[in-house]
Design a protein around this motif. Structure first.
Motif, PDB file in Angstrom:
ATOM      1  N   LEU A  57     -15.278 -23.169 -25.718  1.00  9.99           N
ATOM      2  CA  LEU A  57     -15.720 -22.118 -26.694  1.00  9.99           C
ATOM      3  C   LEU A  57     -16.950 -23.090 -27.550  1.00  9.99           C
ATOM      4  CD1 LEU A  57     -12.654 -20.624 -28.780  1.00  9.99           C
ATOM      5  CD2 LEU A  57     -14.291 -19.508 -27.406  1.00  9.99           C
ATOM      6  N   THR A  58     -17.831 -22.330 -27.897  1.00 14.31           N
ATOM      7  CA  THR A  58     -19.001 -23.080 -28.849  1.00 14.31           C
ATOM      8  C   THR A  58     -18.326 -23.105 -30.071  1.00 14.31           C
ATOM      9  OG1 THR A  58     -19.988 -21.279 -29.354  1.00 14.31           O
ATOM     10  CG2 THR A  58     -20.843 -22.377 -27.172  1.00 14.31           C
ATOM     11  N   TYR A  59     -18.827 -24.149 -30.941  1.00 17.90           N
ATOM     12  CA  TYR A  59     -18.464 -24.177 -32.268  1.00 17.90           C
ATOM     13  C   TYR A  59     -18.514 -23.143 -32.906  1.00 17.90           C
ATOM     14  CZ  TYR A  59     -18.761 -25.409 -37.163  1.00 17.90           C
ATOM     15  OH  TYR A  59     -18.809 -25.678 -38.552  1.00 17.90           O
ATOM     16  N   ALA A  60     -19.785 -22.205 -32.792  1.00 19.99           N
ATOM     17  CA  ALA A  60     -19.996 -21.071 -33.419  1.00 19.99           C
ATOM     18  C   ALA A  60     -18.898 -19.825 -32.983  1.00 19.99           C
ATOM     19  CB  ALA A  60     -21.432 -20.493 -33.058  1.00 19.99           C
ATOM     20  N   GLU A  61     -18.526 -19.972 -31.749  1.00 18.75           N
ATOM     21  CA  GLU A  61     -17.606 -18.825 -31.366  1.00 18.75           C
ATOM     22  C   GLU A  61     -16.194 -19.317 -31.973  1.00 18.75           C
ATOM     23  OE1 GLU A  61     -19.441 -17.791 -26.893  1.00 18.75           O
ATOM     24  OE2 GLU A  61     -17.814 -19.663 -27.098  1.00 18.75           O
ATOM     25  N   ALA A  62     -15.896 -20.550 -32.019  1.00 18.99           N
ATOM     26  CA  ALA A  62     -14.637 -21.165 -32.398  1.00 18.99           C
ATOM     27  C   ALA A  62     -14.460 -20.630 -33.850  1.00 18.99           C
ATOM     28  CB  ALA A  62     -14.457 -22.482 -32.255  1.00 18.99           C
ATOM     29  N   MET A  63     -15.517 -20.841 -34.841  1.00 14.41           N
ATOM     30  CA  MET A  63     -15.428 -20.580 -36.069  1.00 14.41           C
ATOM     31  C   MET A  63     -15.491 -19.028 -36.386  1.00 14.41           C
ATOM     32  SD  MET A  63     -15.304 -23.228 -37.778  1.00 14.41           S
ATOM     33  CE  MET A  63     -15.490 -22.658 -39.335  1.00 14.41           C
ATOM     34  N   ALA A  64     -16.133 -18.250 -35.654  1.00 18.28           N
ATOM     35  CA  ALA A  64     -16.185 -16.783 -35.749  1.00 18.28           C
ATOM     36  C   ALA A  64     -14.904 -16.182 -35.330  1.00 18.28           C
ATOM     37  CB  ALA A  64     -17.362 -16.214 -35.011  1.00 18.28           C
ATOM     38  N   ARG A  65     -14.221 -16.584 -34.226  1.00 17.60           N
ATOM     39  CA  ARG A  65     -13.072 -15.865 -33.770  1.00 17.60           C
ATOM     40  C   ARG A  65     -11.681 -16.548 -34.302  1.00 17.60           C
ATOM     41  NH1 ARG A  65     -14.102 -15.949 -27.342  1.00 17.60           N
ATOM     42  NH2 ARG A  65     -11.894 -15.423 -27.366  1.00 17.60           N
ATOM     43  N   TYR A  66     -11.673 -17.706 -34.401  1.00 16.98           N
ATOM     44  CA  TYR A  66     -10.429 -18.396 -34.985  1.00 16.98           C
ATOM     45  C   TYR A  66     -10.532 -18.978 -36.394  1.00 16.98           C
ATOM     46  CZ  TYR A  66      -9.328 -17.495 -29.959  1.00 16.98           C
ATOM     47  OH  TYR A  66      -9.342 -16.918 -28.925  1.00 16.98           O
ATOM     48  N   GLY A  67     -11.583 -19.200 -36.948  1.00 18.59           N
ATOM     49  CA  GLY A  67     -11.808 -19.819 -38.216  1.00 18.59           C
ATOM     50  C   GLY A  67     -11.314 -21.116 -38.130  1.00 18.59           C
ATOM     51  N   SER A  68     -11.738 -22.086 -37.094  1.00 20.82           N
ATOM     52  CA  SER A  68     -11.519 -23.374 -37.099  1.00 20.82           C
ATOM     53  C   SER A  68     -12.316 -23.782 -35.901  1.00 20.82           C
ATOM     54  CB  SER A  68      -9.774 -23.488 -36.697  1.00 20.82           C
ATOM     55  OG  SER A  68      -9.809 -24.872 -36.515  1.00 20.82           O
ATOM     56  N   ASP A  69     -12.682 -25.069 -36.047  1.00 19.78           N
ATOM     57  CA  ASP A  69     -13.358 -26.058 -34.816  1.00 19.78           C
ATOM     58  C   ASP A  69     -12.355 -26.635 -34.106  1.00 19.78           C
ATOM     59  OD1 ASP A  69     -12.374 -27.974 -36.589  1.00 19.78           O
ATOM     60  OD2 ASP A  69     -14.681 -28.662 -36.741  1.00 19.78           O
ATOM     61  N   LYS A  70     -10.882 -26.279 -34.333  1.00 16.01           N
ATOM     62  CA  LYS A  70      -9.858 -26.857 -33.416  1.00 16.01           C
ATOM     63  C   LYS A  70      -8.797 -25.717 -33.328  1.00 16.01           C
ATOM     64  CE  LYS A  70      -8.240 -29.797 -37.294  1.00 16.01           C
ATOM     65  NZ  LYS A  70      -9.430 -29.596 -38.230  1.00 16.01           N
ATOM     66  N   PRO A  71      -9.251 -24.659 -32.872  1.00 17.66           N
ATOM     67  CA  PRO A  71      -8.105 -23.525 -32.785  1.00 17.66           C
ATOM     68  C   PRO A  71      -7.057 -23.838 -32.017  1.00 17.66           C
ATOM     69  CG  PRO A  71     -10.168 -22.892 -31.250  1.00 17.66           C
ATOM     70  CD  PRO A  71     -10.313 -24.287 -32.044  1.00 17.66           C
TER      71      PRO A  71
END
Length: 587
Positions: free
Chosen positions: A273-287
């Motif tokens: 996941l890109t950082y942007a995708e991780a934050m948008a989809r899971y609200g975390s940069d370590k989902p």
């Protein structure tokens, strides 16, 4: 006679004369016969001491109590059928003592080292050498040893060179605070303990080593928590002539190998996941990918809503997002209030609920959403009867962080996280820099030596916040296990990135001159990663804290309760170092 391991004895040893040296794990006296469970690092075996057969041994071992160190010689014998203990690895045999002696007595222990822990963590850390006698902690240290050996063997087989970099180095602060060490020879000057070997391993690439690895000790003077210590160990890796794909393939292979050695099968390739995708989809940069609860974008159907919490946030450039909790429509008021408090702790105004029942859909705030808006939310969140949704509105970063925390908390409360599942993930394309309002400057998201994404380099001067980096993290079950990047290998680019971070040419020369100079002499393209060995072992051991996989850890206030460090030093030592204290040391 050579010593035998207590836990190594079995039925094949019946009739053999053996010598044991270890601790009394448990003592029992029955009708004049003494039974001693003797423990060493290999395990436990029962010793039988009969006064009529070995009076000298009986007399010598009579004082021995739990945790005394003894030596016993005797013959391995089969236990009577009714005395076999299937719970012991050595439960079919016992050692009949012919000679015995006490090697070292023990004072009464401050806590029990067998079975359930009956002491506070502070007491256990104060007497860490006793705590380490507990089989769980011993197993953790053996696991750590085995994992370390496997890691080095993996890299050895791939032509990496283990290089030890300096512990005493110079302070190059950019991130956490350094631990400083005053110099006696050069009064007024200080060494720093390394936060990582970052610059040295890059210089190893300039030196032409091409493939470097180190089990590296690192030090950071920062606030602690369960998954952080002031000194820690990382698997440090650097390679020349590589790109991201080479690093990903190498590290995925490492984890597959190490986990297979523990009977755990890991699938490749790891998802990304890109950082942007991780934050948008899971609200975390370590989902944590072990459960769903993916965050949905809801703004598209709410821009014209009369509910100002939604339309206002969208008008101000913010977002409305939420996620579905299956089967949670019956969540209590107390649960919802708890989720609201958690959202506020992460900066959000709160969290709103949408419940879908068999006959109706109920929004937390009555009569503010129309039927079309409710239908849109039900469809966007894929709510089925019995489900609950949590929704937040506001600035994008705030909403993402709040919903990310809620996602993990709710999954735990509702027991939605599967056990014994290992979901790895690469998070890529982190921002190169982020703006800090407090001191009005940019800071590196990874570190100042991370290369910018070539696709974004033309925006470095005018829009640096939009520039992606070539940084990446490897994540497992919601924990970051390591981070790395493709590095800057061009001096001009490195100087430009220093300038972007507010580091002047003079300051860059002062702090990083040796690196800049090295980059002039044919620096190859290179990249690498640092993996947290402590965290990897913690997860494999199923431990709750890093302290359970480190032999001599610090507390959350960075103190060693066993040695009482940090401590005061004599005034003469300070004078030798040319150090004058501005404040009195704390008691």
């Amino acid at each position: 006679m050579k010593r035998s391991g207590a836990g190594t004895l079995g039925v094949d040893d019946i009739g053999r004369q053996v010598k044991l040296q270890g601790w009394v794990h448990r003592r029992r006296d029955h009708g004049g016969v003494t039974f001693l469970n003797v423990r060493d690092r290999s395990g436990i075996v029962q010793v039988v001491v009969r006064p009529e057969d070995a009076p000298a041994a009986s007399d010598a071992l009579a004082p021995a109590r739990n945790e005394w160190v003894i030596e016993v010689e005797g013959v391995v014998a089969a236990r009577a059928a009714e005395a076999i203990n299937p719970k012991m690895a050595t439960g079919e045999i016992e050692v009949v003592a012919s000679r015995g002696s006490v090697l070292s007595p023990s004072a009464p222990l401050p806590f029990n080292v067998d079975g359930e822990v009956d002491a506070s963590e502070e007491t256990r850390l104060r007497y860490r050498y006793l705590d380490l006698r507990r089989k769980d902690l011993y197993r953790n240290l053996v696991l750590r040893h085995e994992v370390t050996f496997d890691v080095l063997e993996y890299f050895h087989q791939r032509d990496f060179i283990h290089v030890e970099t300096p512990i005493l180095t110079r302070s190059t602060p950019e991130g956490a605070r350094d631990y400083l060490v005053p110099s006696r020879v050069h009064k007024g000057s200080f060494y720093a303990l390394p936060q990582s070997p970052q610059l040295f391993k890059q210089i190893c690439m300039v030196a032409g080593l091409e493939r470097y690895v180190q089990i590296a000790r690192c030090f950071r003077d920062e606030d602690l928590r369960a998954d952080r210590q002031p000194e820690f160990t990382q698997v440090d890796v650097e390679m020349s002539f590589v790109d991201e794909e080479d690093v990903f393939e190498l590290i995925e292979g490492l984890f597959v190998s190490v986990f297979a050695g523990r009977g755990i099968e890991i699938e490749q390739p790891f998802p990304r996941l890109t950082y942007a995708e991780a934050m948008a989809r899971y609200g975390s940069d370590k989902p944590d990918l072990r459960f769903g609860l993916e965050i949905q974008e809801l703004g598209g159907g709410l821009a014209a809503s009369e509910f100002r919490a939604f339309s206002g946030a969208l008008a101000d450039g913010g977002v409305v997002r939420g996620f579905r909790l299956p089967g949670a429509a019956g969540a209590s008021r107390k649960q919802v209030d708890g989720w609201g408090k958690l959202a506020r702790r992460h900066g959000a105004a709160g969290v709103l609920t949408l419940r879908r029942r068999e006959s109706e859909t109920v929004f937390q705030v009555k009569n503010v959403l129309g039927d079309d808006e409710l239908t849109f939310l039900v469809d966007a969140l894929e709510l089925t009867p019995g489900d609950l949704a949590l929704i937040a509105a506001g600035p994008e970063r705030t909403v993402a962080t709040a919903l990310g925390a809620l996602r993990v908390a709710a999954a735990g409360e509702l027991e939605l996280i599967p056990k014994d599942r290992w979901d790895f993930l690469w998070v890529t394309e982190f921002p190169l820099v982020e703006w800090h309002e407090d001191d009005e400057r940019y800071y590196a998201v990874n570190h100042p030596f991370t290369a910018p994404d070539p696709r974004d380099v033309d925006r470095l001067a005018d829009d640096p916040a939009s520039v992606r980096s070539r940084g990446y993290d490897v994540v497992l079950n919601g924990l970051e296990l390591g981070g790395g990047s493709i590095r800057i290998h061009d001096r001009a680019m490195q100087q430009s990135c220093f300038e972007l971070l507010g580091i002047s040419a003079a300051e860059a020369e002062e702090r990083f001159g040796f690196l800049l100079e090295a980059l002039q002499f044919g620096a190859p393209p290179h990249g690498g990663i640092a993996l947290g060995l402590d965290r990897i072992v913690m997860l494999l051991a199923g431990a709750d804290s890093l302290r359970d996989v480190i032999a001599f850890p610090k507390t959350t206030s960075a103190t060693d309760l066993m040695t009482e460090a940090p401590s005061r030093v004599e005034s003469g030592q300070l004078e030798e170092l040319g150090v004058v204290l501005a404040v009195e040391p704390e008691d």
